[in-house]
Design a protein around this motif. Structure first.
Motif, PDB file in Angstrom:
ATOM      1  N   ALA A  46      38.212  52.914  39.694  1.00  0.00           N
ATOM      2  CA  ALA A  46      39.451  53.218  38.977  1.00  0.00           C
ATOM      3  C   ALA A  46      40.679  52.759  39.756  1.00  0.00           C
ATOM      4  O   ALA A  46      41.709  52.417  39.166  1.00  0.00           O
ATOM      5  CB  ALA A  46      39.536  54.707  38.688  1.00  0.00           C
ATOM      6  N   ALA A  47      40.581  52.718  41.074  1.00  0.00           N
ATOM      7  CA  ALA A  47      41.710  52.326  41.919  1.00  0.00           C
ATOM      8  C   ALA A  47      41.758  50.826  42.191  1.00  0.00           C
ATOM      9  O   ALA A  47      42.729  50.337  42.774  1.00  0.00           O
ATOM     10  CB  ALA A  47      41.655  53.090  43.236  1.00  0.00           C
ATOM     11  N   MET A  48      40.732  50.082  41.770  1.00  0.00           N
ATOM     12  CA  MET A  48      40.743  48.636  41.991  1.00  0.00           C
ATOM     13  C   MET A  48      41.889  48.023  41.184  1.00  0.00           C
ATOM     14  O   MET A  48      42.098  48.387  40.030  1.00  0.00           O
ATOM     15  CB  MET A  48      39.402  48.010  41.561  1.00  0.00           C
ATOM     16  CG  MET A  48      38.234  48.388  42.451  1.00  0.00           C
ATOM     17  SD  MET A  48      36.622  47.858  41.807  1.00  0.00           S
ATOM     18  CE  MET A  48      36.648  46.103  42.215  1.00  0.00           C
ATOM     19  N   PRO A  49      42.639  47.095  41.772  1.00  0.00           N
ATOM     20  CA  PRO A  49      43.796  46.532  41.069  1.00  0.00           C
ATOM     21  C   PRO A  49      43.424  45.472  40.036  1.00  0.00           C
ATOM     22  O   PRO A  49      42.511  44.681  40.235  1.00  0.00           O
ATOM     23  CB  PRO A  49      44.622  45.915  42.200  1.00  0.00           C
ATOM     24  CG  PRO A  49      43.625  45.573  43.250  1.00  0.00           C
ATOM     25  CD  PRO A  49      42.541  46.618  43.150  1.00  0.00           C
ATOM     26  N   GLY A  50      44.148  45.496  38.917  1.00  0.00           N
ATOM     27  CA  GLY A  50      44.088  44.436  37.906  1.00  0.00           C
ATOM     28  C   GLY A  50      42.706  44.098  37.392  1.00  0.00           C
ATOM     29  O   GLY A  50      41.905  44.981  37.095  1.00  0.00           O
ATOM     30  N   TRP A  51      42.432  42.794  37.292  1.00  0.00           N
ATOM     31  CA  TRP A  51      41.176  42.303  36.733  1.00  0.00           C
ATOM     32  C   TRP A  51      39.975  42.728  37.569  1.00  0.00           C
ATOM     33  O   TRP A  51      38.852  42.788  37.069  1.00  0.00           O
ATOM     34  CB  TRP A  51      41.204  40.775  36.582  1.00  0.00           C
ATOM     35  CG  TRP A  51      41.379  40.024  37.869  1.00  0.00           C
ATOM     36  CD1 TRP A  51      42.546  39.603  38.423  1.00  0.00           C
ATOM     37  CD2 TRP A  51      40.344  39.629  38.777  1.00  0.00           C
ATOM     38  NE1 TRP A  51      42.306  38.966  39.619  1.00  0.00           N
ATOM     39  CE2 TRP A  51      40.959  38.960  39.863  1.00  0.00           C
ATOM     40  CE3 TRP A  51      38.956  39.766  38.781  1.00  0.00           C
ATOM     41  CZ2 TRP A  51      40.249  38.435  40.932  1.00  0.00           C
ATOM     42  CZ3 TRP A  51      38.246  39.242  39.853  1.00  0.00           C
ATOM     43  CH2 TRP A  51      38.887  38.587  40.910  1.00  0.00           C
TER      44      TRP A  51
END
Length: 153
Positions: A46-51
């Motif tokens: 959930a905290a991974m950025p963007g794509w």
């Protein structure tokens, strides 16, 4: 007179409410507390950025579908996957600025070999860039990796 809250105070208040995003480390990798089970892995994704978030969700879904009963944890700010009977971990992934790196801990035993070499004898990597996932090959590698002895870390 109205005073603005400092960014630091606002961040602390958000954290207390539970709606703060975890900080991102170098390369956009989420800083998630280590922990066992699905919850810390889902928090990382959930905290991974963007794509990269979509790639993380897709990786998690493929791994769970390919290896029923897979064991999960977050260690060293990366999701890890293992098989209980194998005694260790077979795969992890990690965010970098322009890609998501999948680590196969016994990667030199996979056929065909994943393309990324490592300074560690048995480790091989797969770098996934945006819109760059060969799902069929990844599923095959996950299946092979999950049947090998796990890496104890």
């Amino acid at each position: 007179m109205v005073r603005k809250k400092s960014a630091k105070v606002a961040k602390k208040a958000a954290a207390k409410r539970g709606d703060a995003k975890p900080p991102l480390l170098s390369g956009g990798n989420p800083q998630i507390a280590k922990g066992d089970g699905d919850a810390p892995v889902q928090a990382y994704i959930a905290a991974m950025p963007g794509w990269k978030r979509d790639v993380g969700r897709h990786l998690d879904t493929l791994i769970v579908r390919t290896v029923p009963g897979v064991r999960k944890a977050v260690k060293w700010n990366s999701p890890f996957y293992g098989v209980e009977d194998q005694g260790g971990w077979f795969l992890a992934f990690h965010c970098f600025t322009k890609y998501v790196k999948v680590t196969f801990f016994r990667g030199t035993s996979l056929r065909p070999l994943p393309s990324g070499e490592s300074k560690h004898k048995e480790v091989r990597y797969l770098d996934i860039h945006e819109d760059d996932l060969d799902e069929t090959q990844l599923v095959d590698w996950v299946k092979q990796a999950s049947q090998l002895p796990g890496e104890r870390l």
